[in-house]
Design an enzyme around this catalytic site. Structure first.
Site, mmCIF file in Angstrom:
data_model
loop_
_atom_site.group_PDB
_atom_site.id
_atom_site.type_symbol
_atom_site.label_atom_id
_atom_site.label_comp_id
_atom_site.label_asym_id
_atom_site.label_seq_id
_atom_site.Cartn_x
_atom_site.Cartn_y
_atom_site.Cartn_z
ATOM 1 N N THR A 11 31.650 21.258 47.995
ATOM 2 C CA THR A 11 32.572 21.535 46.887
ATOM 3 C C THR A 11 33.962 21.939 47.395
ATOM 4 O O THR A 11 34.972 21.363 46.984
ATOM 5 C CB THR A 11 31.999 22.678 46.007
ATOM 6 O OG1 THR A 11 30.673 22.305 45.645
ATOM 7 C CG2 THR A 11 32.821 22.888 44.760
ATOM 8 N N GLU A 124 42.159 33.283 53.572
ATOM 9 C CA GLU A 124 42.576 33.676 52.220
ATOM 10 C C GLU A 124 41.493 33.411 51.171
ATOM 11 O O GLU A 124 41.292 34.205 50.243
ATOM 12 C CB GLU A 124 43.859 32.907 51.837
ATOM 13 C CG GLU A 124 44.449 33.281 50.506
ATOM 14 C CD GLU A 124 44.795 34.762 50.400
ATOM 15 O OE1 GLU A 124 45.723 35.200 51.059
ATOM 16 O OE2 GLU A 124 44.096 35.489 49.649
ATOM 17 N N ILE A 131 42.638 33.687 44.224
ATOM 18 C CA ILE A 131 43.564 34.824 44.080
ATOM 19 C C ILE A 131 44.163 35.178 45.440
ATOM 20 O O ILE A 131 43.419 35.419 46.394
ATOM 21 C CB ILE A 131 42.833 36.089 43.540
ATOM 22 C CG1 ILE A 131 42.097 35.780 42.239
ATOM 23 C CG2 ILE A 131 43.798 37.245 43.357
ATOM 24 C CD1 ILE A 131 41.193 36.916 41.755
ATOM 25 N N GLY A 182 26.076 26.338 35.249
ATOM 26 C CA GLY A 182 26.584 26.197 36.619
ATOM 27 C C GLY A 182 27.432 27.378 37.071
ATOM 28 O O GLY A 182 28.053 27.334 38.136
ATOM 29 N N GLU A 185 24.143 30.613 40.583
ATOM 30 C CA GLU A 185 23.349 29.799 41.508
ATOM 31 C C GLU A 185 21.896 29.771 41.041
ATOM 32 O O GLU A 185 21.446 30.675 40.323
ATOM 33 C CB GLU A 185 23.360 30.447 42.905
ATOM 34 C CG GLU A 185 24.725 30.713 43.484
ATOM 35 C CD GLU A 185 25.324 29.498 44.165
ATOM 36 O OE1 GLU A 185 24.574 28.533 44.409
ATOM 37 O OE2 GLU A 185 26.529 29.520 44.421
ATOM 38 N N ASP A 196 27.247 39.606 47.469
ATOM 39 C CA ASP A 196 28.484 38.817 47.585
ATOM 40 C C ASP A 196 29.705 39.751 47.496
ATOM 41 O O ASP A 196 30.598 39.707 48.352
ATOM 42 C CB ASP A 196 28.487 37.773 46.444
ATOM 43 C CG ASP A 196 29.773 36.979 46.367
ATOM 44 O OD1 ASP A 196 29.938 36.049 47.175
ATOM 45 O OD2 ASP A 196 30.621 37.290 45.505
ATOM 46 N N LYS A 200 32.759 40.969 50.341
ATOM 47 C CA LYS A 200 34.185 40.875 49.997
ATOM 48 C C LYS A 200 34.881 42.224 50.153
ATOM 49 O O LYS A 200 35.972 42.303 50.711
ATOM 50 C CB LYS A 200 34.344 40.322 48.574
ATOM 51 C CG LYS A 200 33.917 38.848 48.473
ATOM 52 C CD LYS A 200 33.835 38.398 47.026
ATOM 53 C CE LYS A 200 33.468 36.919 46.919
ATOM 54 N NZ LYS A 200 33.133 36.520 45.544
HETATM 55 N N1 HSE Z 1 29.283 33.342 43.630
HETATM 56 C C1 HSE Z 1 30.600 33.895 43.692
HETATM 57 C C2 HSE Z 1 30.986 34.458 42.332
HETATM 58 C C3 HSE Z 1 31.651 32.894 44.076
HETATM 59 O O1 HSE Z 1 30.223 34.345 41.370
HETATM 60 O O2 HSE Z 1 32.057 35.039 42.232
HETATM 61 C C4 HSE Z 1 31.923 32.768 45.531
HETATM 62 O O3 HSE Z 1 32.228 33.983 46.140
#
Ligand code: HSE
Length: 403
Positions: A11, A124, A131, A182, A185, A196, A200
Site C-alpha cells: 500500500t 516522517e 501529519i 477496512g 486490520e 501501535d 509511536k
Molecule cells: N493502524 C494504524 C492506525 C495505522 O489505525 O492508526 C498505521 O500506524
C-alpha cells in the site's frame, strides 16, 4: 536526476510511486532535481501495473546498483527491513522509511550509521501517517524544551471510540464494522491493545529528549475494557474518551504512557474524531502546538515518505543532525506518575461511599443513572496509591484517567 529504489510495493510503496508520478513536476521544481524510481523490490510480480518493468526480486540488484542514491523502505516488519536499511546506509545511501517498528527498535543505531556515512535516515511517515511531526520536532520546535506530548496516535481506535460515543454502539460491533470498512486490520490487536500507539509515542519521546525510550518500558493500556456505560459517564462529565500516547517532563525524568483518557470540551484534542490523529506538543517557549491530519492511508502516508525523499535529495553528502542516541532516557517509575481518575465500583452508593472515601479521600460522585454501581472522580493521586486503593476495595469495574 536522483535515482531511488523502493523496497516493498504494498500500500505505502505503491502510494510513494503514485505520488512521485502524479506530482512529478512540482516535486522536481521544489527539490531542484528530477526523482526517478529505478527499481522496486517485491517478492511478487505485478503484471499490467505501471511499475511492472522495474520490479526486482533480489535486494542484491539494488544493493549492487551504484546509481541508486536513496532507498525507500516500505516493507514493514523488522527483518529483513533492518538488514536492507543498514546495508543501504552503510553504502552512504539515504533511507526514508514508514516503518515505525524498525524506527522504534533500531532508530539510534541507524541514525548513527547515517551520520558516519554522511547520509540521512528519515522517518516522517512512521508516526502520524501524513501529519508532519517528526521534522517539526527535529527543527521547528528545536529551540524549546518539550514539556509535554499528548497524541491521538491511532486512527482505528479513535474511529471505534468516536462511533461508540456518537451512536451508542458497543465495542465489538464497532470493531466488526471497522474491519468490514477496512479501517481495522483482520488482527486488530496492535491497534486496540495500544501497541501501535506505544511505538509511536516511544519514537516521539526519544526524539523530543534525545535518548532512547524502549516501547517495552511504556505502560500501555488498550481500549478493550471501555463500555457504553463508560461513554455515558463521560458524557455526564462533559467529556469524551480517547486513547492517548503521552509523555511529560517531570524534573530530569520523563513519564510516558498509553491509556484511554477523558478529555473535556476545552481540551484541544476533544474535537479530534473518527480516523483522524492529532498530536499536541507543549514547548517551554512556543507553548501549545497542535498537529492534525490523517494518521494513516495510502496517499497521506506516501506524501510524508516523499517529503523525506525530497529532503534527502536536497542534502546529498550532508547529514541532517538528529539527536537520538542509544542511552536510555530515565522514565518516571509508573507508580510515581500522577493522574486524576474516574472510577466505577460495583454495588450501590450507600454500600460504597464510606469505603471509597477511606481509600481515595475526598471524591466527586458521578451519576449516570446506574443504580447497581457507584462512580466517582478522585483527586490527583499517584498510580501507586490508585493500585493500593483498588486492591483494598476489590470491586472496581473500570477506571479511566483524566487527560
Ligand atoms: N493502524 C494504524 C492506525 C495505522 O489505525 O492508526 C498505521 O500506524
Amino acid at each position: 536526476m536522483i535515482n531511488i529504489s523502493i523496497l516493498g510495493y504494498g500500500t505505502i510503496g505503491s502510494g510513494v510511486f503514485q505520488v512521485l508520478k502524479e506530482n512529478c513536476q512540482i516535486i522536481a521544481e521544489r527539490t531542484g532535481e528530477e526523482i526517478k524510481v529505478k527499481s522496486i523490490l517485491d517478492l511478487r510480480d505485478f503484471p499490467g501495473d505501471v511499475a511492472e518493468g522495474i520490479i526486482v526480486h533480489d535486494f542484491k540488484e539494488i544493493d549492487n546498483d551504484s546509481s541508486i542514491q536513496i532507498v525507500v523502505e516500505t516493507m514493514g516488519g523488522l527483518h529483513p527491513a533492518y538488514e536492507f536499511v543498514k546495508a543501504s546506509l552503510e553504502k552512504g545511501r539515504s533511507v526514508c522509511t514508514s516503518n515505525k517498528a524498525l524506527v522504534a527498535a533500531f532508530g539510534p543505531e541507524l541514525l548513527k550509521i547515517a551520520e558516519e556515512k554522511k547520509c540521512n535516515f528519515l522517518f516522517e511517515a512512521s508516526v502520524g501517517g501524513g501529519i508532519p511531526i517528526i521534522r517539526p520536532l527535529k527543527s521547528s520546535i528545536a529551540p524549546d524544551v518539550v514539556e509535554q506530548i499528548s497524541g491521538i496516535l491511532n486512527g482505528t481506535t479513535n474511529y471505534i471510540l468516536t462511533e461508540m460515543t456518537e451512536n451508542g454502539t458497543d465495542f465489538e460491533t464497532v470493531l466488526k464494522d471497522a474491519q468490514a470498512k477496512g479501517y481495522a486490520e483482520k488482527d486488530p490487536t496492535a491497534d486496540i491493545e495500544g501497541h501501535d500507539a506505544c511505538r509511536k509515542i516511544a519514537i516521539l519521546t526519544s526524539l523530543a529528549y534525545g535518548h532512547q525510550v524502549d516501547f517495552e518500558d511504556i505502560y500501555t493500556e488498550g481500549i478493550t475494557k471501555i463500555t457504553n456505560r463508560d461513554i455515558n459517564y463521560a458524557k455526564k462529565l462533559g467529556a469524551k474518551i480517547k486513547i492517548f500516547g503521552s509523555s511529560k517532563k517531570q524534573g530530569e525524568k520523563v513519564s510516558a504512557m498509553v491509556a484511554p483518557g477523558l478529555v473535556t470540551a476545552t481540551h484541544p484534542l476533544y474535537s479530534v474524531d473518527g480516523v483522524f490523529n492529532a498530536i499536541l506538543v507543549r514547548g517551554n517557549m512556543a507553548g501549545d502546538i497542535m498537529f492534525y491530519g490523517q494518521g494513516a492511508g495510502k496517499l497521506a502516508t506516501a506524501s510524508a515518505v516523499v517529503s523525506d525523499i525530497m529532503e534527502a535529495a536536497k542534502h546529498p553528502g550532508i547529514n541532517i543532525k538528529t539527536i537520538w542516541d542509544d542511552k536510555k532516557l530515565e522514565l518516571v517509575p509508573f507508580e510515581e506518575s500522577t493522574s486524576k481518575f474516574f472510577v466505577r465500583v460495583s454495588g450501590t452508593k450507600a454500600e460504597n461511599e464510606a469505603k471509597v472515601s477511606e481509600e481515595f479521600g475526598s471524591v466527586t460522585p458521578v451519576d449516570a443513572g446506574y443504580a447497581d454501581e457507584y462512580a466517582f472522580v478522585t483527586g490527583e493521586i499517584t498510580e501507586g496509591a490508585y493500585i493500593k486503593a483498588e486492591e483494598k476495595l476489590g470491586n472496581i469495574i473500570n477506571k479511566i484517567r483524566f487527560n
